[in-house]
Enzyme design. Structure first.
Site, short mmCIF file in Angstrom:
data_model
loop_
_atom_site.label_atom_id
_atom_site.label_comp_id
_atom_site.label_asym_id
_atom_site.label_seq_id
_atom_site.Cartn_x
_atom_site.Cartn_y
_atom_site.Cartn_z
N PHE A 43 3.38 -0.64 -16.64
CA PHE A 43 2.05 -0.95 -16.12
C PHE A 43 2.14 -2.01 -15.02
CE2 PHE A 43 1.24 1.02 -20.12
CZ PHE A 43 0.06 1.72 -19.93
N CYS A 44 1.10 -2.10 -14.23
CA CYS A 44 0.98 -3.06 -13.13
C CYS A 44 1.26 -4.48 -13.63
CB CYS A 44 -0.44 -2.98 -12.56
SG CYS A 44 -0.77 -4.17 -11.26
N PRO A 45 2.03 -5.31 -12.94
CA PRO A 45 2.72 -5.03 -11.68
C PRO A 45 4.17 -4.61 -11.85
CG PRO A 45 2.75 -7.39 -12.07
CD PRO A 45 2.13 -6.75 -13.31
#
Lengths: 130, 76
Positions: free
Chosen positions: B13-15
């Site tokens: 998942f981000c980042p």
């Protein structure tokens, strides 16, 4: 490229806040912004070497994140330093209260810093508090 | 000789995918093309933004079966 300075003050020891603080620090730092992080209160114990107490979550998001491949906040904080030259300062007052020295803390943290210096460094930057 | 590399950020998942791209860019030569694979839609939006901001060359984004392919060229 932006040159504005981002100052991140982290006092919470909960997963959601540590995660968001580490995201702001790492993404800001790798985007060419100067990033200063000040770790105090319940945030600092998470950065003592070898201490693997999981950060408690505040709510639904924290519980959901725990079961997914979300980048670990400590890894992000280290990447902020390694990839983006962020500076992560441990609060000297919190270190005194915890009874820890510099060598007890993760290697990517800088030397202990007091509020006076941090406030001076943060004077001309955006301040984000978690 | 410019190379083409794959950066597999699927599942993260981000980042996470952005950080993986940055690590790969550091280990690349100017002119190399990097294709990030991501299952995170936020990263598919955020990576081109980052590339423009720091001044590398953004080439394209495509989506195939829930996987985004974001292609970037190292320019500096």
């Amino acid at each position: 490229m932006s040159t504005s300075k981002i100052c991140v003050v982290v006092v919470s020891g909960t997963l959601e806040r540590l995660q968001m603080a580490a995201m702001v620090a790492s993404v800001g730092a790798v985007s060419g912004q100067e990033v200063l992080v000040f770790l105090s209160m319940n945030a600092l114990p998470h950065f003592i070497k070898g201490r693997n107490v999981k950060a408690p979550h505040e709510g639904e998001m924290g519980a959901l994140m725990s079961g997914k491949k979300v980048p670990d906040f400590k890894t992000l904080m280290e990447q902020a330093v390694e990839l983006g030259d962020a500076k992560v300062y441990p609060c000297s007052m919190a270190m005194d209260v915890l009874g820890v020295d510099q060598h007890d803390l993760e290697n990517y943290l800088t030397e202990a810093t007091g509020l006076t210096k941090f406030l001076d460094d943060a004077r001309d930057g955006q301040v984000w508090t978690f | 000789m410019a190379e083409k590399k794959i950066v597999d950020g699927r599942g993260s998942f981000c980042p996470g995918p952005l950080m993986e791209l940055i690590v790969a860019l550091k280990a690349s030569q100017i002119g190399d093309e990097l294709e990030v694979l991501s299952t995170d839609k936020g990263s598919a939006n955020d990576i081109p933004e980052w590339v423009r901001k720091v001044g590398h060359e953004y080439i394209s984004t495509t989506e195939e079966a829930g996987v985004w392919h974001i292609t970037v060229r190292k320019t500096k």
